[in-house]
Motif scaffolding. Structure first.
Motif, short mmCIF file in Angstrom:
data_model
loop_
_atom_site.label_atom_id
_atom_site.label_comp_id
_atom_site.label_asym_id
_atom_site.label_seq_id
_atom_site.Cartn_x
_atom_site.Cartn_y
_atom_site.Cartn_z
N THR A 128 1.04 -1.30 0.00
CA THR A 128 0.25 -0.13 0.05
C THR A 128 0.88 1.13 -0.21
OG1 THR A 128 -1.82 1.27 1.13
CG2 THR A 128 -0.35 0.08 2.36
N GLN A 129 0.45 2.25 -0.62
CA GLN A 129 1.21 3.48 -0.68
C GLN A 129 0.66 4.53 0.43
OE1 GLN A 129 0.19 4.94 -4.70
NE2 GLN A 129 1.54 3.57 -5.68
N CYS A 130 1.83 5.19 1.08
CA CYS A 130 1.51 6.07 2.20
C CYS A 130 2.30 7.29 2.05
CB CYS A 130 2.04 5.16 3.63
SG CYS A 130 1.09 3.69 3.91
N THR A 131 1.79 8.22 2.68
CA THR A 131 2.27 9.45 2.71
C THR A 131 2.28 10.32 4.23
OG1 THR A 131 1.49 10.13 0.36
CG2 THR A 131 1.96 11.69 1.74
N LEU A 132 3.60 10.75 4.56
CA LEU A 132 3.51 11.35 5.68
C LEU A 132 3.66 13.06 5.36
CD1 LEU A 132 4.47 11.81 8.76
CD2 LEU A 132 6.75 11.68 8.24
N SER A 133 2.52 13.60 6.04
CA SER A 133 2.20 15.12 5.65
C SER A 133 2.45 15.93 7.13
CB SER A 133 1.15 15.18 5.05
OG SER A 133 0.62 14.26 3.96
N VAL A 134 2.55 17.22 6.86
CA VAL A 134 2.60 18.25 8.18
C VAL A 134 1.80 19.07 7.68
CG1 VAL A 134 4.56 19.19 7.51
CG2 VAL A 134 4.09 19.27 9.85
N LEU B 260 6.40 -4.73 9.33
CA LEU B 260 6.17 -4.09 8.03
C LEU B 260 7.66 -4.00 7.47
CD1 LEU B 260 3.29 -1.39 9.02
CD2 LEU B 260 3.22 -3.69 7.65
N LYS B 261 7.53 -4.01 6.13
CA LYS B 261 8.67 -3.63 5.41
C LYS B 261 8.36 -2.24 4.46
CE LYS B 261 11.54 -5.65 1.73
NZ LYS B 261 11.78 -6.70 0.87
N ILE B 262 9.30 -1.39 4.62
CA ILE B 262 9.15 -0.05 3.94
C ILE B 262 9.96 -0.28 2.69
CG2 ILE B 262 11.01 0.97 5.08
CD1 ILE B 262 9.71 3.54 4.92
N SER B 263 9.35 0.37 1.57
CA SER B 263 10.10 0.41 0.22
C SER B 263 10.06 1.62 -0.45
CB SER B 263 10.10 -0.65 -0.63
OG SER B 263 8.67 -0.94 -0.79
N ASN B 264 10.49 1.87 -1.60
CA ASN B 264 10.21 2.98 -2.63
C ASN B 264 9.77 4.40 -1.78
OD1 ASN B 264 9.76 4.11 -5.09
ND2 ASN B 264 7.38 3.68 -4.74
N VAL B 265 10.97 4.59 -1.00
CA VAL B 265 11.01 6.00 -0.03
C VAL B 265 11.37 7.15 -1.09
CG1 VAL B 265 11.71 7.35 1.56
CG2 VAL B 265 11.32 4.82 1.90
N ASP C 186 6.10 2.99 0.37
CA ASP C 186 5.37 1.74 0.12
C ASP C 186 5.33 0.72 1.56
OD1 ASP C 186 4.29 2.65 -2.22
OD2 ASP C 186 5.62 1.54 -3.33
N LEU C 187 4.43 0.23 2.01
CA LEU C 187 4.57 -0.68 3.12
C LEU C 187 3.85 -2.13 2.56
CD1 LEU C 187 3.33 1.67 6.29
CD2 LEU C 187 5.97 0.85 5.55
N GLU C 188 4.39 -3.14 3.01
CA GLU C 188 3.94 -4.58 2.87
C GLU C 188 4.27 -5.31 4.33
OE1 GLU C 188 6.18 -6.99 0.41
OE2 GLU C 188 7.56 -5.41 0.13
N ALA C 189 3.49 -6.56 4.41
CA ALA C 189 3.44 -7.15 5.54
C ALA C 189 4.83 -7.89 5.61
CB ALA C 189 2.29 -8.08 5.76
N THR C 190 5.36 -8.51 6.54
CA THR C 190 6.49 -9.39 6.77
C THR C 190 6.12 -10.68 7.16
OG1 THR C 190 6.91 -8.66 9.04
CG2 THR C 190 7.99 -7.56 7.25
N LYS C 191 4.64 -10.99 7.58
CA LYS C 191 4.24 -12.20 8.23
C LYS C 191 2.83 -12.58 7.44
CE LYS C 191 3.99 -11.15 12.42
NZ LYS C 191 3.67 -11.64 13.86
N ASN C 192 2.65 -13.63 7.04
CA ASN C 192 1.56 -14.35 6.43
C ASN C 192 0.38 -14.71 7.68
OD1 ASN C 192 -0.38 -14.93 4.28
ND2 ASN C 192 0.54 -17.31 4.42
N SER D 58 -0.95 -4.02 12.66
CA SER D 58 0.58 -3.29 12.61
C SER D 58 0.37 -1.97 13.00
CB SER D 58 1.48 -3.96 11.51
OG SER D 58 2.72 -3.49 11.78
N ASP D 59 1.39 -1.52 13.72
CA ASP D 59 1.15 0.38 13.77
C ASP D 59 2.44 0.72 12.91
OD1 ASP D 59 -0.55 0.22 15.92
OD2 ASP D 59 1.13 -0.22 17.48
N ILE D 60 1.88 1.71 12.43
CA ILE D 60 2.96 2.62 11.62
C ILE D 60 3.28 3.87 12.65
CG2 ILE D 60 3.47 4.06 9.59
CD1 ILE D 60 0.79 2.50 8.20
N GLN D 61 4.40 3.72 13.20
CA GLN D 61 4.81 4.83 14.21
C GLN D 61 5.66 5.85 13.77
OE1 GLN D 61 5.83 2.16 17.50
NE2 GLN D 61 3.60 2.42 18.16
N VAL D 62 5.48 7.02 13.82
CA VAL D 62 6.63 8.39 13.78
C VAL D 62 6.84 8.82 15.19
CG1 VAL D 62 6.84 10.39 12.50
CG2 VAL D 62 5.27 8.83 11.74
#
Length: 369
Positions: free
Chosen positions: A227-233, A251-256, A292-298, A303-307
């Motif tokens: 899934t595609q995510c965006t951090l904003s302010v 979670l695994k992050i990619s395509n930053v 982008d984020l994807e799961a690491t466990k089937n 799962s939390d996305i924490q800043v």
């Protein structure tokens, strides 16, 4: 004998209090020293106003402040032996007074940040818990510098002489207002009680700190998908730097990617963003980074996305934030279900082929007979 022993033990616990507690007359305390911890006070020390060598008005409103918060006050004219027992280790910062008010200011080391007066800039913003240290020397005209405090209606509510003046301040902690964090903006211009000099005027303002948010295209994904995510302010003022860490359990992050005008530099944290002038401001919601984020466990899990560890700085303001958390639901890809689906497709075909072979064999035998 046992009672005597217990009494001795109890007395031993009291000895440090009797040995180390000191009594100070308020006018003997001195904040003129440049050292940061002038007049260190300890729990149990007593501050008195009853020194007969000095005269003072009994009709004053007396108040004690610790880190900018009023902790004790009295306006009783009969209290000729007014005293205050220091409740915690701290140090004396100075006295503020006018014709009716007499405030004694004590400080611990529990403040958000420390700002030196020599580094102060026009329109700089301060928050409750910030400490200002008047770090100039005691020579010449410095002794006449005055600091002024105003409310949100720009009405003068307090003023005080700073370091170098008898019984003046050399530090100040901005207080909470009605138990809540408040903000002030400084204006520095020539003023003063005795001589015109550059003096700080602190005006209380309505202020909104930056609001950070994370938006994802999906709030639920299957294992193996992204899934595609965006951090904003969103912020009223311009920001120059934003530093933070991402905590992404399972979670695994990619395509930053970072928008034009934002650079991710090397630094103490995982992300150290430098923002070009004008990128953030005017309460616009702007993107800081896409990923982008994807799961690491089937498995099925939340799962939390924490800043976390957010620190931000602008031209006139800097602070830290408690961070934010967004949830992402993960659904597993169930292989047994996939196998059953394949069987449900293949089995009819096998049966059909079997029937055709049987019918072909049946017809063949019939012809032979």
């Amino acid at each position: 004998m046992k009672k005597v022993f217990l009494f001795i033990i109890f007395a031993l616990f009291l000895i440090p209090t009797f040995v180390f507690a000191e009594t100070y007359y308020i006018y003997d305390l001195n904040s003129d020293d440049n050292s940061f911890n002038t007049n260190v006070l300890h729990e149990g020390d007593i501050i008195q106003f009853s020194n007969p060598s000095y005269t003072y008005g009994y009709d004053y409103y007396y108040a004690f402040f610790i880190d900018g918060v009023e902790v004790y006050s009295t306006q009783d004219e009969t209290e000729r032996n007014l005293e205050y027992i220091v409740p915690t280790d701290c140090f004396f910062g100075g006295i503020g007074h006018n014709s009716t008010f007499f405030g004694v200011y004590l400080y611990t080391d529990n403040y958000n940040r420390t700002i030196m007066f020599s580094d102060m800039v026009e329109n700089q913003i301060f928050k409750s818990g910030d400490l200002v240290v008047f770090d100039h020397d005691n020579e010449g005209d410095h002794i006449y510098i005055t600091a002024y405090m105003y409310d949100t209606q720009q009405e003068l509510v307090n003023f005080f002489m700073v370091q170098g003046y008898s019984f003046g301040f050399n530090r100040y902690v901005f207080p909470k207002i009605d138990g809540k964090d408040a903000y002030w903006k400084v204006s520095i211009f020539e003023d003063g009680l005795y001589r015109p000099l550059p003096c700080p005027h602190f005006y209380q303002i309505e202020f909104q700190e930056p609001v950070f948010s994370i938006d994802c295209k999906d709030n639920k994904i299957s294992f193996g998908n992204k899934t595609q995510c965006t951090l904003s302010v969103q912020y009223e003022y311009e920001l120059q730097n934003i530093n933070f860490n991402l905590n992404l359990p399972n979670l695994k992050i990619s395509n930053v990617q970072f928008p034009e005008g934002i650079e991710n530099a090397e630094g103490a944290l995982e992300y150290n963003l430098n923002l070009s002038g004008g990128y953030v401001g005017n309460n616009r919601k702007v993107s800081l980074m896409n990923f982008d984020l994807e799961a690491t466990k089937n498995e099925t899990y939340l799962s939390d996305i924490q800043v976390i560890d957010i620190y931000y700085r602008g031209e006139n303001f800097e602070n830290s934030s408690g961070g934010l958390t967004v949830d992402l639901n993960i659904e597993p890809v169930n292989n047994p279900k996939t196998l059953r689906s394949l069987i449900s497709i293949i089995l009819p075909v096998v049966i059909l082929i079997g029937l055709l072979l049987y019918m072909n064999l049946f017809v063949k035998k019939k012809k032979e007979s």
